[in-house]
Design an enzyme around this catalytic site. Structure first.
Site, PDB file in Angstrom:
ATOM      1  N   GLY A  15     -59.692  -0.373   2.254  1.00  0.00           N
ATOM      2  CA  GLY A  15     -60.479   0.307   1.211  1.00  0.00           C
ATOM      3  C   GLY A  15     -59.856   1.629   0.816  1.00  0.00           C
ATOM      4  N   ASP A  65     -57.575  -9.035   0.470  1.00  0.00           N
ATOM      5  CA  ASP A  65     -59.041  -9.124   0.529  1.00  0.00           C
ATOM      6  C   ASP A  65     -59.394  -9.235   2.013  1.00  0.00           C
ATOM      7  OD1 ASP A  65     -61.694  -9.891   0.645  1.00  0.00           O
ATOM      8  OD2 ASP A  65     -61.552 -11.256  -1.075  1.00  0.00           O
ATOM      9  N   VAL A  66     -59.983  -8.190   2.572  1.00  0.00           N
ATOM     10  CA  VAL A  66     -60.183  -8.164   4.029  1.00  0.00           C
ATOM     11  C   VAL A  66     -61.282  -9.116   4.512  1.00  0.00           C
ATOM     12  CG1 VAL A  66     -59.183  -5.885   4.444  1.00  0.00           C
ATOM     13  CG2 VAL A  66     -61.621  -6.062   3.848  1.00  0.00           C
ATOM     14  N   SER A 144     -72.575   3.789   8.413  1.00  0.00           N
ATOM     15  CA  SER A 144     -73.388   4.528   7.430  1.00  0.00           C
ATOM     16  C   SER A 144     -74.676   4.988   8.105  1.00  0.00           C
ATOM     17  CB  SER A 144     -73.743   3.618   6.254  1.00  0.00           C
ATOM     18  OG  SER A 144     -74.724   4.225   5.432  1.00  0.00           O
ATOM     19  N   TYR A 157     -77.379  -4.138   3.728  1.00  0.00           N
ATOM     20  CA  TYR A 157     -76.309  -3.153   3.978  1.00  0.00           C
ATOM     21  C   TYR A 157     -76.575  -2.390   5.280  1.00  0.00           C
ATOM     22  CZ  TYR A 157     -73.461   1.085   3.209  1.00  0.00           C
ATOM     23  OH  TYR A 157     -72.579   2.140   3.339  1.00  0.00           O
ATOM     24  N   ALA A 159     -78.450  -3.237   7.815  1.00  0.00           N
ATOM     25  CA  ALA A 159     -78.337  -4.129   8.980  1.00  0.00           C
ATOM     26  C   ALA A 159     -76.870  -4.442   9.271  1.00  0.00           C
ATOM     27  CB  ALA A 159     -79.129  -5.407   8.736  1.00  0.00           C
ATOM     28  N   ALA A 160     -76.068  -4.591   8.216  1.00  0.00           N
ATOM     29  CA  ALA A 160     -74.635  -4.851   8.409  1.00  0.00           C
ATOM     30  C   ALA A 160     -73.976  -3.667   9.117  1.00  0.00           C
ATOM     31  CB  ALA A 160     -73.958  -5.111   7.061  1.00  0.00           C
TER      32      ALA A 160
END
Ligand code: NAP
Length: 237
Positions: A15, A65-66, A144, A157, A159-160
């Protein structure tokens, strides 16, 4: 000012085409690392590398693309072909669409999980063998504050990113015997395209600069932080 000597280190930053990832790539290069800047948009990572080289640093762009296993394997192969080793991985690539559950399609959900969860697993696994063989390595996963305070619209998001925190702790335990250190950094709001896409009116006095996060990532790579691995460090205004 650089706080860590990363000369002879090779750092992959995912990124790295803009925002926090670009700032991390620039910081690590300034500390002496040879940087591999990764994202899907080649023009953006090429620009990151040009900025680094203009400042006397070393960097190459690798478009990948990771979320894709074959891309991640190629990324690590090309890194080793170019620089012979991989010492640092920063898993920074992420997506954060703000959408409540009734607006979230299955594809939306899968993209959030693929980018914020699956890609972290794929990239960590891909560098694990070369780091273990070398007898050292460091991984920093960008989480985050949404993992701790997943406000409405950030359920998937948040939870990820909670996965990222727990995965970091678990991998740090697995890495201990190989001298592979794993950390997570959980920023609050940072002035980037992602933030303004979700929150155009977020108050500017409550927003970090991308380099604030980069400075923390750099600091965690210092030997003095080796006994803090496994932790998620929050940075927030
Ligand atoms: P950003 O400005 O949107 O940049 C995201 C970067 O990730 C871009 O270079 C993008 O490039 C890349 N990327 C996205 N999907 C990718 C994929 N599948 N494969 C490879 N690269 C991919 O985001 P940011 O604000 O800098 O955020 C960076 C990280 O910080 C994310 O993990 C985010 O969750 C976290 N974070 C951000 C904030 C904030 O307020 N900004 C707060 C907390 C945490 P391409 O699209 O060209 O691939």
């Amino acid at each position: 000012m650089s706080t860590v000597d990363l000369r002879n280190n090779v750092a992959i930053v995912t990124g790295a085409g803009r925002g926090i990832g670009r700032a991390i790539a620039q910081r690590l290069a300034k500390s002496g690392a040879s940087v591999v800047a990764v994202a899907r948009t080649l023009s953006q990572i090429t620009e990151t590398c040009s900025l680094i080289k203009a400042n006397g640093g070393t960097a190459i762009p690798i478009a990948a693309d990771v979320t894709q296993e074959a891309d991640v394997s190629r990324l690590v192969e090309q890194t080793i072909a170019a620089f012979g080793r991989v010492d640092v991985l920063v898993n920074n690539a992420g997506v954060a669409p703000l959408m409540r559950i009734e607006q979230t399609s299955t594809d939306d959900f899968d993209t959030v999980i693929a980018t914020n969860v699956r890609a972290v697993f794929l990239c960590c696994r891909a560098v694990w063998a070369p780091m273990a063989k070398a007898g050292s390595g460091a991984i920093v996963n960008i989480s985050s504050v949404g993992a701790f305070d997943p406000f409405p619209g950030f359920a998937a998001y948040g939870a990820a990113k909670a996965f990222v925190n727990t995965y970091t702790k678990a991998l740090a335990a697995e890495g201990a015997e190989r001298n592979i250190r794993v950390y997570a950094v959980a920023p609050g709001a940072v002035e980037t395209t992602m933030l303004r896409g979700a929150f155009p009116d977020f108050p500017t006095d409550k927003v970090l600069a991308p380099d604030d996060v980069a400075a923390l990532v750099e600091a965690l790579l210092a030997p003095a932080c080796q006994h803090s691995c496994g932790q998620t460090v929050i940075i927030q205004k």
